[in-house]
Scaffold this motif. Sequence first.
Motif, PDB file in Angstrom:
ATOM      1  N   LYS A  53       0.827  -1.202   0.000  1.00 28.16           N
ATOM      2  CA  LYS A  53       0.000   0.000   0.000  1.00 28.16           C
ATOM      3  C   LYS A  53       0.863   1.254   0.000  1.00 28.16           C
ATOM      4  O   LYS A  53       0.552   2.243  -0.638  1.00 28.16           O
ATOM      5  CB  LYS A  53      -0.891   0.038   1.249  1.00 28.16           C
ATOM      6  CG  LYS A  53      -1.835  -1.127   1.393  1.00 28.16           C
ATOM      7  CD  LYS A  53      -3.018  -1.033   0.466  1.00 28.16           C
ATOM      8  CE  LYS A  53      -4.029  -0.029   0.991  1.00 28.16           C
ATOM      9  NZ  LYS A  53      -5.246  -0.047   0.148  1.00 28.16           N
ATOM     10  N   ARG A  54       1.950   1.199   0.770  1.00 22.56           N
ATOM     11  CA  ARG A  54       2.699   2.423   0.970  1.00 22.56           C
ATOM     12  C   ARG A  54       4.102   2.109   1.481  1.00 22.56           C
ATOM     13  O   ARG A  54       4.300   1.151   2.209  1.00 22.56           O
ATOM     14  CB  ARG A  54       1.977   3.226   2.068  1.00 22.56           C
ATOM     15  CG  ARG A  54       2.151   4.707   1.954  1.00 22.56           C
ATOM     16  CD  ARG A  54       1.083   5.411   2.771  1.00 22.56           C
ATOM     17  NE  ARG A  54      -0.160   5.544   2.045  1.00 22.56           N
ATOM     18  CZ  ARG A  54      -1.277   4.922   2.349  1.00 22.56           C
ATOM     19  NH1 ARG A  54      -1.324   4.110   3.357  1.00 22.56           N
ATOM     20  NH2 ARG A  54      -2.360   5.112   1.632  1.00 22.56           N
ATOM     21  N   CYS A  55       5.062   2.931   1.081  1.00 16.81           N
ATOM     22  CA  CYS A  55       6.419   2.799   1.626  1.00 16.81           C
ATOM     23  C   CYS A  55       6.689   4.020   2.494  1.00 16.81           C
ATOM     24  O   CYS A  55       6.128   5.080   2.268  1.00 16.81           O
ATOM     25  CB  CYS A  55       7.459   2.787   0.513  1.00 16.81           C
ATOM     26  SG  CYS A  55       7.209   1.463  -0.663  1.00 16.81           S
ATOM     27  N   SER A  56       7.581   3.863   3.470  1.00 15.36           N
ATOM     28  CA  SER A  56       7.929   5.033   4.291  1.00 15.36           C
ATOM     29  C   SER A  56       9.267   5.596   3.843  1.00 15.36           C
ATOM     30  O   SER A  56       9.986   4.984   3.063  1.00 15.36           O
ATOM     31  CB  SER A  56       8.028   4.667   5.763  1.00 15.36           C
ATOM     32  OG  SER A  56       7.115   3.686   6.108  1.00 15.36           O
ATOM     33  N   LEU A  57       9.588   6.742   4.414  1.00 14.34           N
ATOM     34  CA  LEU A  57      10.858   7.414   4.115  1.00 14.34           C
ATOM     35  C   LEU A  57      12.034   6.596   4.626  1.00 14.34           C
ATOM     36  O   LEU A  57      11.904   5.876   5.611  1.00 14.34           O
ATOM     37  CB  LEU A  57      10.891   8.745   4.873  1.00 14.34           C
ATOM     38  CG  LEU A  57      10.234   9.954   4.241  1.00 14.34           C
ATOM     39  CD1 LEU A  57      10.517  11.154   5.115  1.00 14.34           C
ATOM     40  CD2 LEU A  57      10.778  10.175   2.846  1.00 14.34           C
ATOM     41  N   LEU A  58      13.176   6.748   4.006  1.00 13.14           N
ATOM     42  CA  LEU A  58      14.438   6.216   4.500  1.00 13.14           C
ATOM     43  C   LEU A  58      14.371   4.726   4.817  1.00 13.14           C
ATOM     44  O   LEU A  58      14.932   4.264   5.807  1.00 13.14           O
ATOM     45  CB  LEU A  58      14.859   6.961   5.786  1.00 13.14           C
ATOM     46  CG  LEU A  58      14.924   8.483   5.708  1.00 13.14           C
ATOM     47  CD1 LEU A  58      15.074   9.083   7.087  1.00 13.14           C
ATOM     48  CD2 LEU A  58      16.078   8.921   4.806  1.00 13.14           C
ATOM     49  N   GLY A  60      11.895   2.916   5.887  1.00 16.27           N
ATOM     50  CA  GLY A  60      11.048   2.554   7.024  1.00 16.27           C
ATOM     51  C   GLY A  60      10.081   1.447   6.633  1.00 16.27           C
ATOM     52  O   GLY A  60      10.132   0.946   5.514  1.00 16.27           O
ATOM     53  N   PRO A  61       9.197   1.053   7.568  1.00 10.71           N
ATOM     54  CA  PRO A  61       8.321  -0.089   7.304  1.00 10.71           C
ATOM     55  C   PRO A  61       7.375   0.113   6.122  1.00 10.71           C
ATOM     56  O   PRO A  61       7.026   1.235   5.770  1.00 10.71           O
ATOM     57  CB  PRO A  61       7.526  -0.244   8.596  1.00 10.71           C
ATOM     58  CG  PRO A  61       7.917   0.847   9.477  1.00 10.71           C
ATOM     59  CD  PRO A  61       8.994   1.642   8.873  1.00 10.71           C
ATOM     60  N   LEU A  62       6.981  -1.009   5.528  1.00  9.23           N
ATOM     61  CA  LEU A  62       6.004  -0.974   4.448  1.00  9.23           C
ATOM     62  C   LEU A  62       4.627  -1.168   5.049  1.00  9.23           C
ATOM     63  O   LEU A  62       4.472  -1.860   6.040  1.00  9.23           O
ATOM     64  CB  LEU A  62       6.246  -2.138   3.482  1.00  9.23           C
ATOM     65  CG  LEU A  62       7.619  -2.248   2.841  1.00  9.23           C
ATOM     66  CD1 LEU A  62       7.661  -3.498   1.972  1.00  9.23           C
ATOM     67  CD2 LEU A  62       7.903  -1.013   2.015  1.00  9.23           C
ATOM     68  N   MET A  63       3.648  -0.548   4.398  1.00  2.18           N
ATOM     69  CA  MET A  63       2.281  -0.845   4.795  1.00  2.18           C
ATOM     70  C   MET A  63       1.728  -1.817   3.766  1.00  2.18           C
ATOM     71  O   MET A  63       1.726  -1.526   2.571  1.00  2.18           O
ATOM     72  CB  MET A  63       1.451   0.431   4.846  1.00  2.18           C
ATOM     73  CG  MET A  63       0.172   0.239   5.624  1.00  2.18           C
ATOM     74  SD  MET A  63      -0.965   1.588   5.369  1.00  2.18           S
ATOM     75  CE  MET A  63      -0.563   2.619   6.699  1.00  2.18           C
ATOM     76  N   GLY A  72       1.798  -3.645   9.095  1.00  2.67           N
ATOM     77  CA  GLY A  72       3.095  -3.024   8.839  1.00  2.67           C
ATOM     78  C   GLY A  72       4.201  -4.043   8.995  1.00  2.67           C
ATOM     79  O   GLY A  72       4.134  -4.912   9.861  1.00  2.67           O
ATOM     80  N   LEU A  73       5.210  -3.943   8.138  1.00  2.00           N
ATOM     81  CA  LEU A  73       6.337  -4.866   8.188  1.00  2.00           C
ATOM     82  C   LEU A  73       7.580  -4.087   7.790  1.00  2.00           C
ATOM     83  O   LEU A  73       7.534  -3.258   6.880  1.00  2.00           O
ATOM     84  CB  LEU A  73       6.094  -6.022   7.214  1.00  2.00           C
ATOM     85  CG  LEU A  73       7.123  -7.139   7.169  1.00  2.00           C
ATOM     86  CD1 LEU A  73       7.071  -7.950   8.454  1.00  2.00           C
ATOM     87  CD2 LEU A  73       6.855  -8.065   5.992  1.00  2.00           C
ATOM     88  N   ARG A  74       8.702  -4.373   8.466  1.00  4.35           N
ATOM     89  CA  ARG A  74       9.929  -3.662   8.114  1.00  4.35           C
ATOM     90  C   ARG A  74      10.423  -4.074   6.735  1.00  4.35           C
ATOM     91  O   ARG A  74      10.262  -5.214   6.324  1.00  4.35           O
ATOM     92  CB  ARG A  74      11.020  -3.940   9.150  1.00  4.35           C
ATOM     93  CG  ARG A  74      10.832  -3.110  10.379  1.00  4.35           C
ATOM     94  CD  ARG A  74      12.011  -3.250  11.297  1.00  4.35           C
ATOM     95  NE  ARG A  74      11.838  -2.359  12.438  1.00  4.35           N
ATOM     96  CZ  ARG A  74      12.479  -2.514  13.577  1.00  4.35           C
ATOM     97  NH1 ARG A  74      13.322  -3.501  13.739  1.00  4.35           N
ATOM     98  NH2 ARG A  74      12.286  -1.657  14.560  1.00  4.35           N
TER      99      ARG A  74
END
Lengths: 86, 675
Positions: A53-58, A60-63, A72-74
Motif C-alpha cells: 500500500k505504501r512505503c515510508s521514508l528512509l 522505514g516499514p512498508l504498509m 506493517g512490516l519492516r
Amino acid sequence: MTSHIQSPCTCKSLGHLKPGEAAYITSLARLSSAVSHRLLDLGVTIGTLVKVKRCSLLGGPLMLEANGQLFGLRKVEATLIEVDVC
Amino acid sequence: MLNSWSTALVGNPNTGKTSLFNSLTRSYAYVGNWTGVTVEKKVGMLRNHAAQLIDLPGIYSLQPMSRDEGVAVHYLLHDQPNVILNVVDASQLERNLFLTIQLLEYGAPTLIALNMNDVAEGRGIYIKSELLGSRLGVPVYKVNARRDQGIPALLDDLTPDGMLAKPPSTFRLDYGECVEAAIQRLEALLPAIAHIPSRWLALQYLENNNTIHEWVQQYAEIEPAVERLYEETEQHLQAAGTALHLPQHIRTVRTAYIKQIVAESLSHTAPAKPNLTDRIDNIVTNRWLGIPIFIAVMYFMFKVTFEWIGSPLSDLLDGFFGGAFTDWTSSLLDTVGASAFTHALIQEGIIAGVGGVLVFVPQIFILFLFISFVEDSGYMARVTIVMDRLMEAVGLNGKAFIPFVIGFGCSVPGIMAARTIEQPRERLVTTLLVPFMSCSARLSVYALFAGVFFEQHQAFVVLSLYLLGIVLTLILAKVFSLSFMKEEQTVFVVELPPYRMPQWRTLFRSTWEKGKGFVRKAGTFILGGSVLIWLLSYAGPDGFGVAMNESYLAKLGGVLAPLFVPLGFGTWQAGAALVTGFMAKEIVVSTMNIIYHAPDAAMLEAQIAHAFTPLTAYAFCAFVLLYVPCLATVGIIRREVASWKWTLFSMSYALVVAYLVALLIRFGGMLLGFA
C-alpha cells in the motif's frame, strides 16, 4: 523440473515491489521464526496475495494488505519474503 | 454458585473485545492481578448479574509469543472458566477461526459473538451465522458491540441456566492417522489436569506450545518419553512427505477445515464504497507528512490539555479549594471548637497538600481522554509505523512507541503496555526508559512553575520538557541497545485496524480507568504524605509549632540542599520537596504548598517567584522530570523486570542523568545570558 506450464509470473522479493503492486507469497523460509509466526497469526503465509500500500521514508516499514487486513512490516524483512508477481 | 460462575472473554486483538465487554457489563467489578503474572485482570459483572465476565488480553492463538498472550494460556491452564465467550471479527473470519478451533478443542462450553459485521458487509462479505454455528457445533450470535445490537439475546444465554441447557461441545478434528496415534499415546503419558481434556493438552504439546512444554518439563520422569514421541511423529510426517514439522501439519489440517466452513457460510457481494481508512491513511501515514502530523497531533493535545480547556478548569477548582472550601472548613472547625493544632493540620496540611494535587484532575483527565481516543481510533497503530524508522535507528521497535505515549499519562500503565513487545531485551530497555516520558503527575509541577515564570509560553515550555524527555530517551535507547542488546533479532509486525470513531462510552470508561488511580492516590498516598510532611514542618528539635526554618523538614531538606547548589536550587525547601516527591511526583507540589504556607496557587506562585529564577525553575522542572521514578513506578518496574539489579539500575541512572541535565541547563542557560 517445473511441472506446470510456462507461467507469466516472475519471482521477486516483496521488498522490491512498488506501492500498488500485488504478488503471491512463495517462500517465507528466510525469515526468523518469530516474524513468520506473527505473519501467520495475521493469516499471511505461502500462497497469500499481498499488496504493497505504501512505503515510508528512509527505508522505514512498508504498509501491506492481505485478506483485507492492513499491517506493517519492516523493509528488511519484506526483502526476505519471496513473491510471484502475476 | 452465581458469583463463582465465570465467563472468559477471548478473541483476537482489534475485534472489538473491549466494546463488547462494555456492552455486556455495567462496570469493572474490580481490577486485580493474575496469579503468577502481573497483567491486569479485568473482571466485570454481567448486566443481568448472572455471572462474572473476565476480560483476557487479545490473542491470535494459544501459542504465546509476548507476555500479554502468555496470560491467556496461563489462565486456561490454571483457572477454569465455566464458559468461553469467543469474539470473532466477521471481516477476518478465516484468521479468527484458528483461535476458535483451539478454544473448541479446550472443551469448555463456548459461545461465539460475531462482531464487526458492519465492516464485513462494507467489504461485501455476508455471513450466515446459523450455518457457521451448526458447522462448529456452538451457538453463534451476530452482535454489534458498538450499537448494543444483539446483546440482549447473548446476555440471556450467558446465564448459568442458559448454558447448562446447551449440549456440551463435541468438536473434534481428525488430524490424520499418524498424528491421531501420537495423540492417543500422549494422552496416556501426560499427567491429567482435572478441568482440561487430555486431547487438548496433547494437541497443544504437538503444536509446540511453549507454556505446555514448560509444564511438561516439571515431570522429569515422563519428559524423555514425550519428547521422543514428538520427534518420532515428526519424522513420520517428514518421511511421508506430509509436512516439514508437526505444527505445520496441524495448521494445514485446520486451514483446510476452516476454508471449507468459511466457503459454506460466506456470501460475497460487491464492496459498498472505497473505504475511509484508505483515504485517512493516504494523509496520516504519508511518507512526508506522517511525522509532522504526529507532532501536530501531540501539540494540539497539549494545547487543549494545558491552555484551552484543562487550565481554566483547574483554575476554577483551585479557586474553590483556596476560597470557598477553606472558608467553609474553617468556620466548621470553629463551630466544633477544634484546637489550633487541628486547624493547622487540616488547613495547612491536608487542604493545601491534597487540594494542591486535586486541582490537576481536569488536566489529567483530558490528557487521558486524548490518549484513549488515539488508541481507540486506530491512529496509535499507525504511529508505530510512522515512528518505527526512528526507533529502529536507536535500536528499539516502533511498538515501543505505544508504551512511551501511554507513559505521558502515567508510567505504570506505560510500562505494562510494554508487554506487547515480543523480545525480552527490547522490552527491558523500553521499561527502563518509559519513566523519562513525562507523566501527568509531573505535569502538576510544570504547570505550577510555568504558570509563575513562563505565563506567556506555557504550552511551549511544557512541550519542551516533554521533548527533553523524548530526546534523552532516544539517546539512552541507543546507548542501552549498543551495550546489552546486540544479539537479539527484533520483531516488527503490526496489525493496522480500520479507523473507527471511538465510542463515547468506551472512551469515558477507559479514561476513568486510567485516571481514577490519580484520584485514588490523592485520597491515600498524598493524603498520608501531606499529613506526614506537615507534621515534619510543624515539629522540630525544639518541640511543636516551631518556625518553619527550625522544623525537621527544614533540617532534612538542609542536608541535601548543598548538593543542589550547583543546580541553582540549593534551598532546603527544594531539597525537602524532591525527597518527598519520590513517593509520588505530585507531592513536590503538595510539599511546596505546605512549606510556603500557601492555601492556594496564587499565594504559592508569589512565594516561588522569590525562591527561583526562570532558569533555575526550568532546571528544577527538568530535574523533577528525570530523577528517580516514583515509588509506584519503581514497584511496577520491579515486578515487570523481576530483578532488583535492573530496578536499582533504573533508579540510579535516572538520578545521574537528571543531575547532569539540570547542571547543563543551568550553565548552558547562564552562558546564553539567561540570569
